[in-house]
Design a protein around this motif. Structure first.
Motif, mmCIF file in Angstrom:
data_model
loop_
_atom_site.group_PDB
_atom_site.id
_atom_site.type_symbol
_atom_site.label_atom_id
_atom_site.label_comp_id
_atom_site.label_asym_id
_atom_site.label_seq_id
_atom_site.Cartn_x
_atom_site.Cartn_y
_atom_site.Cartn_z
ATOM 1 N N LEU A 46 12.541 34.374 58.750
ATOM 2 C CA LEU A 46 13.009 34.787 57.433
ATOM 3 C C LEU A 46 13.552 36.208 57.443
ATOM 4 C CD1 LEU A 46 10.313 33.245 55.054
ATOM 5 C CD2 LEU A 46 12.493 32.283 55.830
ATOM 6 N N ASP A 47 12.935 37.101 58.212
ATOM 7 C CA ASP A 47 13.423 38.485 58.245
ATOM 8 C C ASP A 47 14.785 38.588 58.926
ATOM 9 O OD1 ASP A 47 12.221 37.900 60.711
ATOM 10 O OD2 ASP A 47 11.555 39.958 61.038
ATOM 11 N N SER A 48 15.011 37.797 59.976
ATOM 12 C CA SER A 48 16.326 37.848 60.628
ATOM 13 C C SER A 48 17.393 37.175 59.766
ATOM 14 C CB SER A 48 16.269 37.224 62.029
ATOM 15 O OG SER A 48 15.892 35.875 61.964
ATOM 16 N N LEU A 49 17.027 36.128 59.033
ATOM 17 C CA LEU A 49 17.965 35.518 58.099
ATOM 18 C C LEU A 49 18.317 36.500 56.981
ATOM 19 C CD1 LEU A 49 16.469 31.929 57.849
ATOM 20 C CD2 LEU A 49 18.629 32.582 58.924
ATOM 21 N N ALA A 50 17.318 37.220 56.481
ATOM 22 C CA ALA A 50 17.568 38.219 55.434
ATOM 23 C C ALA A 50 18.511 39.298 55.950
ATOM 24 C CB ALA A 50 16.255 38.833 54.952
ATOM 25 N N ASN A 67 12.408 29.417 48.488
ATOM 26 C CA ASN A 67 12.084 28.209 49.260
ATOM 27 C C ASN A 67 10.586 28.069 49.457
ATOM 28 O OD1 ASN A 67 14.886 27.314 50.328
ATOM 29 N ND2 ASN A 67 14.814 29.526 50.606
ATOM 30 N N ASN A 68 9.831 28.292 48.414
ATOM 31 C CA ASN A 68 8.378 28.339 48.523
ATOM 32 C C ASN A 68 7.783 27.111 49.202
ATOM 33 O OD1 ASN A 68 5.895 29.559 48.192
ATOM 34 N ND2 ASN A 68 5.580 28.705 46.176
ATOM 35 N N ASN A 69 8.229 25.940 48.861
ATOM 36 C CA ASN A 69 7.672 24.723 49.464
ATOM 37 C C ASN A 69 8.090 24.552 50.918
ATOM 38 O OD1 ASN A 69 6.365 24.058 47.095
ATOM 39 N ND2 ASN A 69 8.065 22.825 46.340
ATOM 40 N N ALA A 70 9.262 25.042 51.284
ATOM 41 C CA ALA A 70 9.763 24.868 52.652
ATOM 42 C C ALA A 70 9.143 25.857 53.622
ATOM 43 C CB ALA A 70 11.284 24.996 52.672
ATOM 44 N N THR A 71 8.821 27.068 53.162
ATOM 45 C CA THR A 71 8.315 28.087 54.079
ATOM 46 C C THR A 71 6.796 28.130 54.116
ATOM 47 O OG1 THR A 71 8.470 29.774 52.365
ATOM 48 C CG2 THR A 71 10.367 29.524 53.830
ATOM 49 N N LYS A 72 6.130 27.800 53.040
ATOM 50 C CA LYS A 72 4.668 27.751 52.954
ATOM 51 C C LYS A 72 4.003 28.997 53.543
ATOM 52 C CE LYS A 72 4.558 22.870 52.637
ATOM 53 N NZ LYS A 72 4.629 21.618 53.152
ATOM 54 N N GLY A 73 4.551 30.147 53.231
ATOM 55 C CA GLY A 73 3.940 31.399 53.648
ATOM 56 C C GLY A 73 4.192 31.789 55.091
ATOM 57 N N ALA A 74 5.032 31.066 55.791
ATOM 58 C CA ALA A 74 5.282 31.363 57.201
ATOM 59 C C ALA A 74 6.574 32.157 57.361
ATOM 60 C CB ALA A 74 5.379 30.073 58.000
ATOM 61 N N LEU A 75 6.586 33.067 58.302
ATOM 62 C CA LEU A 75 7.787 33.825 58.610
ATOM 63 C C LEU A 75 8.782 32.981 59.407
ATOM 64 C CD1 LEU A 75 9.106 36.616 58.363
ATOM 65 C CD2 LEU A 75 7.981 37.247 60.499
ATOM 66 N N TYR A 76 8.257 31.996 60.145
ATOM 67 C CA TYR A 76 9.080 31.097 60.954
ATOM 68 C C TYR A 76 9.156 29.740 60.254
ATOM 69 C CZ TYR A 76 8.454 34.308 64.882
ATOM 70 O OH TYR A 76 8.455 35.398 65.702
ATOM 71 N N PRO A 77 10.268 29.418 59.610
ATOM 72 C CA PRO A 77 10.383 28.079 59.016
ATOM 73 C C PRO A 77 10.528 27.026 60.109
ATOM 74 C CG PRO A 77 12.435 29.282 58.758
ATOM 75 C CD PRO A 77 11.450 30.234 59.370
#
Length: 103
Positions: A46-50, A67-77
């Motif tokens: 997520l940080d590199s995408l940002a 994308n709360n449901n897709a990421t579920k608190g993870a930095l790596y989707p």
């Protein structure tokens, strides 16, 4: 970079006046016709995408909130997941600042 460097430090009125960090409040990010959509690949973060979209890796939370449901608190989707990338970043940041100035 210290992730709390922009957080104001408050002083407790009890327990020896120990300093602590004030929490942040994040706005809901509604759908917009200008949003972009991507399919994640192995190694996306997520940080590199940002950084790719906003030129600021600390705005990873914008993509996470959208994308709360897709990421579920993870930095790596997970690879192969569709992510929405909000493009109206100025409105999102204005709401974020408004939420956090009044608290």
């Amino acid at each position: 970079m210290n992730r709390y460097e922009n957080s104001p430090i408050l002083v407790k009125t009890c327990c020896g006046n120990k300093p602590y960090y004030k929490g942040k409040f994040y706005p809901n990010i509604p759908l917009s016709e200008s949003d972009e959509y991507i399919i994640t690949t192995v190694g996306d973060r997520l940080d590199s995408l940002a950084y790719s979209y906003y030129k600021d890796s600390t705005l990873w939370w914008v993509i996470a909130m959208a994308n709360n449901n897709a990421t579920k608190g993870a930095l790596y989707p997970n690879p192969g997941v569709q992510l929405r990338i909000p493009t109206d970043i100025n409105t999102v940041l204005a709401q974020f600042n408004q939420f956090n100035q009044t608290r």
